[in-house]
Design an enzyme around this catalytic site. Structure first.
Site, mmCIF file in Angstrom:
data_model
loop_
_atom_site.group_PDB
_atom_site.id
_atom_site.type_symbol
_atom_site.label_atom_id
_atom_site.label_comp_id
_atom_site.label_asym_id
_atom_site.label_seq_id
_atom_site.Cartn_x
_atom_site.Cartn_y
_atom_site.Cartn_z
ATOM 1 N N LYS A 146 -7.195 1.030 11.730
ATOM 2 C CA LYS A 146 -8.125 0.956 12.880
ATOM 3 C C LYS A 146 -9.361 0.135 12.567
ATOM 4 O O LYS A 146 -9.925 -0.520 13.440
ATOM 5 C CB LYS A 146 -8.516 2.360 13.355
ATOM 6 N N GLY A 154 -4.979 14.505 1.708
ATOM 7 C CA GLY A 154 -4.626 13.127 2.102
ATOM 8 C C GLY A 154 -5.117 12.751 3.487
ATOM 9 O O GLY A 154 -4.686 11.751 4.060
ATOM 10 N N GLY A 202 0.850 -1.199 0.000
ATOM 11 C CA GLY A 202 0.000 0.000 0.000
ATOM 12 C C GLY A 202 0.878 1.237 0.000
ATOM 13 O O GLY A 202 1.485 1.577 1.019
ATOM 14 N N LYS A 236 -11.629 4.125 16.146
ATOM 15 C CA LYS A 236 -10.498 4.557 16.993
ATOM 16 C C LYS A 236 -10.843 4.519 18.484
ATOM 17 O O LYS A 236 -10.046 4.055 19.298
ATOM 18 C CB LYS A 236 -10.073 5.965 16.584
#
Ligand SMILES: NC(=O)C1=CN([C@@H]2O[C@H](COP(=O)(O)OP(=O)(O)OC[C@H]3O[C@@H](n4cnc5c(N)ncnc54)[C@H](OP(=O)(O)O)[C@@H]3O)[C@@H](O)[C@H]2O)C=CC1
Ligand SMILES: N[C@@H](CC=O)C(=O)O
Length: 317
Positions: free
Chosen positions: A99, A180, A7, A198
């Protein structure tokens, strides 16, 4: 250490950048080389800071027995879950920022890591560049935890700040995506799901209980109107998307919702991409963590810190 990185989007690029630019200093600190053996994405990417051995098939990284530590930065629970199981199950270390994966399959993955005596680190999964996972596990462990509350999504916090300055919802979201900050599917951000992931991970670290995700009540910022934000501003208040977790009479509650914050509160001044996490401990009282909650450099810093934590623990076959 022989590393594979899967990734190469926002965070993946940041990780390769830091590992390249800080190589000499980090190797001198740890006395060992980090060899980025192979990197993977769907399409080859060129970086101004260096060249890497590329594959577009993540299975080549999984099959490479030289690679003892894998960094998964695809996100989600599809291929990322397969990678996690394969890596931990084959006695190699895993670092991720995912997460969603931990909130959904954490129990199975932690058990797999323990069974195979390998490391599974995920500092970047909560609050981007802020070290909060490690401090909660290491610096604060003597405490019984009473409550955790925080602004945990950089995209939403950035959008709320920009909307208060007059930007439309759509413009603010596009801006956050361009920087981003947002998830590949930004519904995860604006609908509060990412904050739910989270706070669920933090609650697990504090109380050892991973909530069934579908049982967590979640409201995002997607229902807030321009008028709501202007009214709050006129009253000297601000909306913040908060994740909360607390334990009362043995029952763990985890929830997410936008809340009106008074100007006297510390969270009022946490603007833009910044996150803040308040942890109430029985001995420390309130401890507050503050910093950039999303974005390439800050998040990559947390991922690289995990890679070096693996290195320091020398945990690989
Ligand atoms: N961005 C941030 O600020 C933060 C992100 N995170 C987490 O970090 C992780 C990565 O996020 P981020 O970098 O933003 O995401 P990006 O979408 O920018 O990067 C993911 C990359 O993985 C690629 N990819 C998708 N499927 C595959 C596959 N099968 N094999 C190889 N590569 C694949 C994508 O390609 P393509 O685009 O072509 O699909 C993309 O380049 C996520 O878990 C996210 O939640 C955590 C903290 C902060
Ligand atoms: N999309 C997330 C990225 C970091 O976790 C956010 O905006 O906070």
């Amino acid at each position: 250490m022989k590393l594979g990185v899967i990734g190469l989007g926002t965070v993946g690029e940041g990780v390769l950048k830091i590992l390249t630019l800080e190589k000499d200093r980090l190797e001198a600190m740890f006395g060992e080389k980090i060899n980025v053996t192979k990197v993977c994405d769907l399409e080859e990417r060129n970086f101004p800071f260096g060249k890497f051995n590329f594959t577009n098939n993540y299975k080549e990284i999984l099959a490479d027995e030289e690679i003892n530590t894998v960094v998964e930065l695809i996100g989600g629970v599809g291929i990322a879950f397969e990678i996690a199981k394969e890596i931990l199950g084959s006695g190699r270390n895993l670092v991720c920022a995912n997460k969603h994966l931990i909130a959904t399959h954490g129990k199975e993955l932690f058990a797999l890591a323990e069974k195979n005596n390998v490391k599974f680190f995920f500092e970047a999964a909560v609050a981007g560049g802020i070290p909060v996972v490690t401090p909660l596990k290491e610096g604060l462990f003597p405490n019984r935890f009473e409550r955790i509350r925080g602004i945990l999504n950089g995209t939403c916090n950035y959008m709320l700040s920009k909307m208060e300055e007059g930007m439309s919802y759509d413009e603010a979201l596009a801006d956050a995506q361009e920087k981003g900050y947002a998830e590949a599917d930004p519904t995860f951000d604006v609908a509060g799901i990412d904050t739910g992931h989270k706070i669920s991970v933090l609650a697990y670290l504090a109380w050892g209980e991973l909530k069934e995700f579908s049982s967590i009540p979640i409201t995002g910022i997607d229902k807030l109107t321009k008028e709501d934000i202007e009214k709050a501003k006129a009253e000297g208040k601000r909306y913040k998307l908060l994740g909360e977790a607390f334990k009362e009479e043995g029952k763990l509650t985890v929830r997410v919702s936008p809340q009106l914050i008074e100007s006297s509160e510390l969270l009022y001044d946490v603007g833009g991409v910044y996150n803040a996490v308040e942890i109430d401990g029985s001995y420390t009282g309130k401890t507050i963590f503050f910093g950039e909650g999303a974005g390439m450099d800050a998040t990559a810093s947390a991922v690289v810190s995990d890679i070096y934590k693996v290195l320091a623990s020398r945990s690989w076959n």
